[in-house]
Design an enzyme around this catalytic site. Structure first.
Site, mmCIF file in Angstrom:
data_model
loop_
_atom_site.group_PDB
_atom_site.id
_atom_site.type_symbol
_atom_site.label_atom_id
_atom_site.label_comp_id
_atom_site.label_asym_id
_atom_site.label_seq_id
_atom_site.Cartn_x
_atom_site.Cartn_y
_atom_site.Cartn_z
ATOM 1 N N GLY A 153 0.824 -1.193 0.000
ATOM 2 C CA GLY A 153 0.000 0.000 0.000
ATOM 3 C C GLY A 153 0.862 1.248 0.000
ATOM 4 N N CYS A 154 0.227 2.388 -0.263
ATOM 5 C CA CYS A 154 0.968 3.650 -0.351
ATOM 6 C C CYS A 154 1.486 4.101 1.014
ATOM 7 C CB CYS A 154 0.092 4.723 -0.984
ATOM 8 S SG CYS A 154 -1.558 4.894 -0.252
ATOM 9 N N TYR A 155 0.616 4.076 2.023
ATOM 10 C CA TYR A 155 1.070 4.468 3.360
ATOM 11 C C TYR A 155 2.160 3.529 3.894
ATOM 12 C CZ TYR A 155 -2.727 7.901 4.105
ATOM 13 O OH TYR A 155 -3.571 8.982 4.044
ATOM 14 N N ALA A 158 5.661 4.464 2.298
ATOM 15 C CA ALA A 158 6.303 5.645 2.880
ATOM 16 C C ALA A 158 6.744 5.388 4.315
ATOM 17 C CB ALA A 158 5.346 6.833 2.820
#
Length: 351
Positions: A153-155, A158
């Site tokens: 996922g994106c979160y 990061a």
């Protein structure tokens, strides 16, 4: 495959992640985009969904026919809602396709965790056991040998890139990790949602999924691997009124209060020395989301607060590229034996 281009398809190309994949694959020197498939949009020219591509993409979205897809594709990206990829991946793998799933279906080793958070029972444990978590900076060698990738996922992307050196090398008290992350509205997808309307989102900042966001167990799974012990993290996402980008700010208590910022910059630089997309910033420089727009880069800034004994790590990515489509293409490059950075942008749209 010699000098032949790899034939690549996308199932679920109509959303924002899908169009990022289309853009990247069309410009990739080793890829031929051969199949676009979807449910509700089947039969429509792709340019009907994105008119600015009228003169560039002449493909029509076709029905999801796994036999046809397998016969025309060497690798397939699955850009579907959660709970659908797990019904298609086993058949595609059996027919010899490499599969890269952008949903959450193959991110979890323990399917009970997936069922708890995503509310779908699974019967494909054998297939799930083949999946490799698609974060190249941590699992590069395993990705090279994989046939099935569960793209992060994106979160989590990061957050984990910010946390990994600290956890892997034991520099922090693991259970003190707190992640405060902020994302642009494109992370919510292309479907109409009230909270994504301009009148609702513009000029407003708010948290959502507090203490229950689905990316929490994904972060915890990988963080636990790195720390060598099961741990929990406090993760709170926020929606901010911009289109793209994520900024994750990570806080944790240092085991050694004598560690200073320059020590950690050296440690991070060494940890990511073989990672072409992670850029460690010099002291006193902190990342901004705009720096990463349209790129597959992750910018990381580091600070230490000697008053509290905490480290503060800031991580900025483009949620649709390094946080989604670009990272998936990065994994494809590794799976195909190509240069990891092939076809992936490293210069931002600026300003």
């Amino acid at each position: 495959m010699g000098n032949e281009k790899a034939r690549v398809g996308i199932i679920g190309a109509s959303g924002y992640g899908g169009i990022q994949l289309v853009r990247l694959l069309l410009e990739h020197p080793q890829v031929e985009l051969t199949y676009l498939a979807g449910h509700s949009s089947a039969g429509k020219p792709y340019s009907d969904l994105y008119p600015h591509l009228t003169h560039r993409v002449n493909l029509t979205i076709e029905p999801i026919d796994l036999e046809a897809i397998a016969s025309r594709c060497d690798a397939v990206f699955l850009g579907l809602p959660n709970g659908l990829a797990c019904d298609m991946a086993p058949a595609l793998l059996a027919k010899g396709c490499k599969v890269l799933d952008l949903s959450a279906d193959y991110r979890f080793r323990n399917l009970n965790t997936y069922t708890e958070w995503y509310k779908k029972d699974r019967q494909d444990q054998a297939t799930n056991n083949q999946a490799v978590y698609g974060l190249p900076e941590l699992y590069r060698d395993a990705i090279r040998d994989a046939q099935l990738i569960g793209c992060p996922g994106c979160y989590p992307t990061a957050s984990l890139l910010a946390l990994s050196p600290l956890l892997k090398q034991g520099f922090i008290v693991p259970e003190t990790a707190i992640i405060d992350a902020k994302s642009g509205t494109s992370g919510g997808g292309r479907e109409a949602k009230v909270n994504m309307l301009l009148a609702e989102a513009e000029g407003s900042l708010g948290a959502y999924g507090v203490a229950k966001h689905r990316h929490t167990p994904e972060i915890e799974q990988i963080a636990s691997d790195l720390a060598g012990t099961e741990l929990r993290v406090q993760f709170t996402p926020h929606l901010i009124p911009m289109v793209r980008g994520i900024l994750a700010t990570v806080y944790a208590t240092l085991r050694d209060p004598g560690l200073v910022r320059d020590d950690l910059i050296t440690i991070y630089s060494a940890f990511y020395r073989a990672s072409p997309f992670v850029k460690i910033l010099p002291h006193g420089v902190y990342p901004q989301t705009k720096w990463a727009w349209g790129t597959n880069l992750c910018y990381i800034g580091i600070e230490v607060d000697p008053r509290t004994g905490r480290v503060i790590v800031l991580s900025a990515i483009d949620n649709l590229v390094k946080g989604q489509a670009g990272q998936a293409v990065q994994c494809l490059n590794l799976m195909m034996g190509w240069e990891e950075s092939l076809g992936l942008p490293q210069l931002a749209f600026y300003p």
